[in-house]
Scaffold this active site. Structure first.
Site, PDB file in Angstrom:
ATOM      1  N   ASN A  38      -3.428  -1.840   7.543  1.00  0.00           N
ATOM      2  CA  ASN A  38      -4.710  -2.376   7.071  1.00  0.00           C
ATOM      3  C   ASN A  38      -4.466  -3.884   7.002  1.00  0.00           C
ATOM      4  OD1 ASN A  38      -5.848   0.167   6.791  1.00  0.00           O
ATOM      5  ND2 ASN A  38      -5.157   0.374   4.676  1.00  0.00           N
TER       6      ASN A  38
ATOM      7  N   GLU B  17       4.939   9.231  14.011  1.00  0.00           N
ATOM      8  CA  GLU B  17       4.875   8.434  12.772  1.00  0.00           C
ATOM      9  C   GLU B  17       5.137   9.351  11.590  1.00  0.00           C
ATOM     10  OE1 GLU B  17       1.429   5.873  12.258  1.00  0.00           O
ATOM     11  OE2 GLU B  17       1.595   5.974  10.078  1.00  0.00           O
TER      12      GLU B  17
ATOM     13  N   GLU C 111       3.810   9.264  -0.557  1.00  0.00           N
ATOM     14  CA  GLU C 111       2.431   9.172  -1.042  1.00  0.00           C
ATOM     15  C   GLU C 111       1.914  10.498  -1.585  1.00  0.00           C
ATOM     16  OE1 GLU C 111      -0.315   7.823   1.964  1.00  0.00           O
ATOM     17  OE2 GLU C 111      -2.074   8.291   0.744  1.00  0.00           O
TER      18      GLU C 111
ATOM     19  N   ASP D  56      -2.723  14.239   7.169  1.00  0.00           N
ATOM     20  CA  ASP D  56      -2.218  12.986   6.591  1.00  0.00           C
ATOM     21  C   ASP D  56      -0.993  13.176   5.709  1.00  0.00           C
ATOM     22  OD1 ASP D  56      -2.008  10.376   5.903  1.00  0.00           O
ATOM     23  OD2 ASP D  56      -3.694  10.348   4.511  1.00  0.00           O
TER      24      ASP D  56
ATOM     25  N   GLU E 286       0.853  -1.190   0.000  1.00  0.00           N
ATOM     26  CA  GLU E 286       0.000   0.000   0.000  1.00  0.00           C
ATOM     27  C   GLU E 286       0.891   1.243   0.000  1.00  0.00           C
ATOM     28  OE1 GLU E 286      -3.467  -0.257   2.276  1.00  0.00           O
ATOM     29  OE2 GLU E 286      -3.892   1.885   2.232  1.00  0.00           O
ATOM     30  N   ARG E 287       0.633   2.124  -0.939  1.00  0.00           N
ATOM     31  CA  ARG E 287       1.420   3.366  -1.098  1.00  0.00           C
ATOM     32  C   ARG E 287       2.903   3.071  -1.307  1.00  0.00           C
ATOM     33  NH1 ARG E 287      -3.110   5.885  -2.328  1.00  0.00           N
ATOM     34  NH2 ARG E 287      -4.570   5.931  -0.604  1.00  0.00           N
TER      35      ARG E 287
ATOM     36  N   ARG F  53     -11.564  17.759   9.982  1.00  0.00           N
ATOM     37  CA  ARG F  53     -10.847  16.495  10.166  1.00  0.00           C
ATOM     38  C   ARG F  53      -9.603  16.678  11.032  1.00  0.00           C
ATOM     39  NH1 ARG F  53      -8.243  12.857   5.267  1.00  0.00           N
ATOM     40  NH2 ARG F  53      -6.764  11.762   6.600  1.00  0.00           N
TER      41      ARG F  53
ATOM     42  N   GLU G 257     -10.652   4.432   8.933  1.00  0.00           N
ATOM     43  CA  GLU G 257     -10.798   4.066   7.525  1.00  0.00           C
ATOM     44  C   GLU G 257     -11.350   2.645   7.372  1.00  0.00           C
ATOM     45  OE1 GLU G 257      -6.887   4.960   5.822  1.00  0.00           O
ATOM     46  OE2 GLU G 257      -7.565   7.009   5.457  1.00  0.00           O
TER      47      GLU G 257
HETATM   48  O1  GCW Z   1      -2.360   8.229   4.158  1.00  0.00           O
HETATM   49  C1  GCW Z   1      -3.410   7.341   4.285  1.00  0.00           C
HETATM   50  C2  GCW Z   1      -3.222   6.412   3.141  1.00  0.00           C
HETATM   51  C3  GCW Z   1      -3.765   5.036   3.394  1.00  0.00           C
HETATM   52  C4  GCW Z   1      -3.218   4.546   4.724  1.00  0.00           C
HETATM   53  C5  GCW Z   1      -3.674   5.489   5.812  1.00  0.00           C
HETATM   54  C6  GCW Z   1      -3.121   5.142   7.174  1.00  0.00           C
HETATM   55  C7  GCW Z   1      -2.568   2.349   5.396  1.00  0.00           C
HETATM   56  O2  GCW Z   1      -3.806   6.979   2.002  1.00  0.00           O
HETATM   57  O3  GCW Z   1      -3.361   4.233   2.332  1.00  0.00           O
HETATM   58  O4  GCW Z   1      -3.576   3.230   5.006  1.00  0.00           O
HETATM   59  O5  GCW Z   1      -3.217   6.777   5.542  1.00  0.00           O
HETATM   60  O6  GCW Z   1      -2.142   5.749   7.573  1.00  0.00           O
HETATM   61  O7  GCW Z   1      -3.662   4.277   7.836  1.00  0.00           O
END
Ligand code: GCW
Length: 708
Positions: free
Chosen positions: A229, A405, A411, A383, A186-187, A354, A310
């Site tokens: 995830n 983190e 991304e 994010d 992912e990413r 948010r 999410e």
């Molecule tokens: O930045 C977003 C991403 C998701 C990611 C989420 C997260 C792993 O678009 O892909 O999922 O954050 O940090 O949980």
């Protein structure tokens, strides 16, 4: 006439010279980035003379407290390999008393059980009568010290000048892989996952050792192998056996393995109909699972959990709090391990802002988490944007261990094709005073830093040569957050490319400006989240109609005919109130704040003027142009160093800069075209209009090129 022997000698000499010239050239041709910053390129000139004054040897202690330890062996091997490569001579390895009989040698001695040095990876490098000593209280300190010595030499320092004492600032220095068991990431923009679950545990690729070695070289000591995830499958016995093989292979390099745990696992794979943390059967299931893992991996690090975020399951599904969920898992691990609970939550039901949601949900839980729980907080409140203010939770939860983190994988910063060195971004956060009496770097001291890995199956590991610098800088900052971005750029460039001063000076300067350049052409003046939904690569500020409000770029920029920006003052969402008053004061007044955060906190009319008299609109356009010009400038700097490094890597980077130049223009033109469609303002004098119509940019779809 030349006599026969003399002729042979001459010919031999000629051959040696030929080899000396041809071999480095051959090595240079073979450069493909696989060796990362651990190339140990041969020294030249005075540095070489210094290193080769006497024959070199590495001595490992025999008969000491730890006679044959794999970590010490790794340290000695690394020194032998590194010193041989740097000096161009074979360096010998001595054991025990050999050293006394070789009085002519300069000896690097590893003393790895010296109680006067702190535990946890600390080391000291000291000059000695015989050469140099690396002192540590544990083997891992010796390994870190060995890498530190080789780094100093690689940068061109003289052996006789090196002396240092270091200790890692944070206990946890972790990579979070967002790798899925099916090999996708992912990413991830560097190929597929490096973890070959298919062949494990029977086969362990050398790659896994090279990976651990690279991590150890920068002090990384924890790896979460799977995506947050998470698939519950990773907790099944067959995966535990595979993880054990990795844990065994990485242990000598000081790396503990962790798993992302899916909160609903007791239901998904445990045969229970619930995952309620208050249900004793659920707690017992996790306890048994932890016992099973520890039986295989005695130093298993623990669980990373993304819960009620999410769409992921979590304690909220049963009306329980994050603390309830985290504490139940913490109890299952006991003192053996740590639960790392993520604070990345937001909900479609709260339309206000948010950026306030994680704070609202977590700040009241301060003091409620078990001792072996760490809260993992993203650097900013939304994010991983090209620029965000620091997350207001830092410093605001004094009775909770909070970890930072970061996202190493880019991304929102142009994936692996755009050059952006992220150390300046992380420093901006680490150095920020929270207003609660500590900087962010100080607030996270009891925990540490996590970085979402940018590593994949690409030969160069990170998808681009320059993205290796972000892996490197992350590890180094987690080791010592007081290092400057400049030092990190310089030491990485010297080891990875060339230690020639002109090169290092130019390339490190280029790196230091690169993230600001990206912020300028993507999200200038504190704008955020204008990337196309889904892939997050190209611009799509015009998207306003997605079902969830916070999925839409419009939600973030709030632009209309009159103005632009997100009002987070008391007149707006009041997100400023989540910060300590001193910190909030820095951003409260648009006239007197750092303009790089302006539109994050304020909604302003297009004709609002900066103290210097320039309008917001003019300045915005200027920033876009500065971003595009910045990439052109990076291209020039890079082109200017052609021939100084190996051709292949040079060409790789030049190609990517070309892509970046074109796409910076795309970002700039598409964004300006869209803002103009709202404000109908003319472009400032002398500004080039967007190359194409707004309709053109809106119609583009990734991975379609932005148009030539
Ligand atoms: O930045 C977003 C991403 C998701 C990611 C989420 C997260 C792993 O678009 O892909 O999922 O954050 O940090 O949980």
């Amino acid at each position: 006439m030349m006599r026969g022997r003399e002729l042979v000698n001459r010919m031999l000499q000629a051959l040696l010279v030929l080899l000396a010239v041809a071999l480095p050239a051959a090595t240079a041709r073979a450069e493909d980035g696989y060796r990362l910053w651990l190339r140990y390129a041969p020294l030249e000139g005075p540095a070489l003379a210094d290193l080769t004054r006497r024959p070199l040897a590495v001595q490992i202690p025999v008969g000491g407290a730890i006679p044959d330890n794999p970590t010490i062996r790794a340290a000695a091997d690394e020194l032998q390999k590194g010193l041989s490569s740097l000096s161009g001579r074979q360096v010998s390895l001595m054991k025990g008393h050999d050293a006394e009989t070789r009085a002519d040698h300069a000896i690097i001695r590893l003393h790895c059980a010296r109680s006067e040095i702190a535990a946890g990876g600390a080391f000291s490098i000291r000059q000695s009568s015989r050469g140099l000593d690396i002192l540590a209280s544990e083997p891992i300190g010796c390994l870190y010290g060995s890498f530190s010595l080789l780094r100093a030499l690689s940068e061109g320092m003289r052996l006789s000048d090196i002396g240092r004492s270091e200790a890692p600032r944070y206990p946890l220095r972790m990579l979070n892989h967002w790798d899925n068991p099916d090999g996708s990431v992912e990413r991830g923009y560097a190929g597929s996952s490096i973890f070959d679950w298919w062949k494990l545990p029977d086969h362990l690729d050398q790659w896994m050792i090279d990976y651990a070695r690279a991590n150890a070289s920068i002090g990384i000591n924890g790896v979460v192998v799977n995506n947050v995830n998470a698939s519950a499958m990773m907790l099944e016995p067959r995966y535990i056996a595979r993880l054990k093989r990795l844990a065994d292979a990485w242990r000598p390099y000081g790396i503990r393995v962790y798993l992302s745990a899916r909160f609903s696992a007791p239901r998904d794979i445990g045969g229970l109909e619930t995952a309620d943390p208050f249900d004793p059967r659920v707690a017992a299931w996790w306890k048994d699972k932890a016992d099973e893992i520890y039986a295989a991996i005695p130093d298993f690090g623990g669980f990373l959990v993304k819960a009620n975020s999410e769409g992921q399951p979590g304690p909220g599904d049963y009306g329980r709090t994050h603390a309830d969920g985290a504490n139940m898992l913490a109890h299952a691990l006991g003192p053996r391990g740590t639960v790392i609970w993520r604070a990345f939550v937001y909900s479609e039901h709260d339309e206000a802002d948010r950026a306030r949601q994680a704070f609202a949900e977590f700040a009241p839980l301060d003091g409620q988490f078990a001792d072996n729980v760490i809260l993992q907080v993203k650097n900013g409140p939304i994010d991983f944007q090209p620029r965000e203010p620091f997350h207001p939770l830092f410093g605001a939860m004094p009775d909770t261990r909070v970890m930072l983190e970061t996202q190493i994988t880019k991304e929102y910063l142009g994936f692996s094709t755009h050059l952006a060195f992220l150390a300046p971004m992380w420093k901006e956060v680490l150095d920020a005073p929270t207003g609660h009496g500590k900087t962010v770097a100080e607030a996270i001291a009891p925990a540490g830093m996590a970085g979402v890995a940018n590593i994949g199956s690409d030969r160069n590991w990170s998808g681009s040569h320059f993205d290796q610098a972000n892996w490197y800088a992350f590890g180094r900052l987690a080791w010592d957050p007081s290092l400057s971005a400049e030092q990190l750029a310089r030491e990485w460039a010297a080891q990875t490319w060339s230690r020639e001063e002109g090169f290092v000076a130019d390339i490190s300067a280029m790196m230091l400006g690169s993230r600001e350049i990206v912020a300028d052409y993507m999200t200038p003046l504190g704008l955020a989240h204008l990337m196309a939904t889904g892939h997050h690569y190209g611009p799509a500020p015009w998207v306003c109609d997605l079902p969830r409000p916070e999925w839409n770029p419009c939600y973030y920029h709030r632009a209309d005919r009159q103005g632009i920006g997100f009002d987070r003052t008391p007149g707006g969402s009041n997100a400023l109130a989540d910060y300590a008053p001193i910190a909030a004061a820095r951003w409260a007044d648009p006239d007197r704040m750092d303009s790089r955060y302006l539109l994050w906190f304020h909604h302003l009319p297009w004709d609002w003027t900066f103290p210097d008299g320039t309008s917001l609109w003019q300045t915005l356009v200027q920033r876009y142009d500065a971003g595009v010009a910045g990439v052109a400038q990076m291209q020039q700097v890079w082109a200017g160093h052609e021939g100084e490094i190996d051709a292949r890597r040079h060409a790789d980077v030049a190609d990517f800069l070309k892509i970046q130049r074109r796409e910076a223009q795309w970002w700039r033109d598409a964004s300006i075209a869209y803002w103009q469609s709202l404000n109908s303002l003319p472009l400032p004098d002398g500004t080039r209009p967007p190359a194409r119509s707004l309709g053109h940019y809106r119609a583009l779809s990734f991975p379609e090129a932005p148009g030539n």
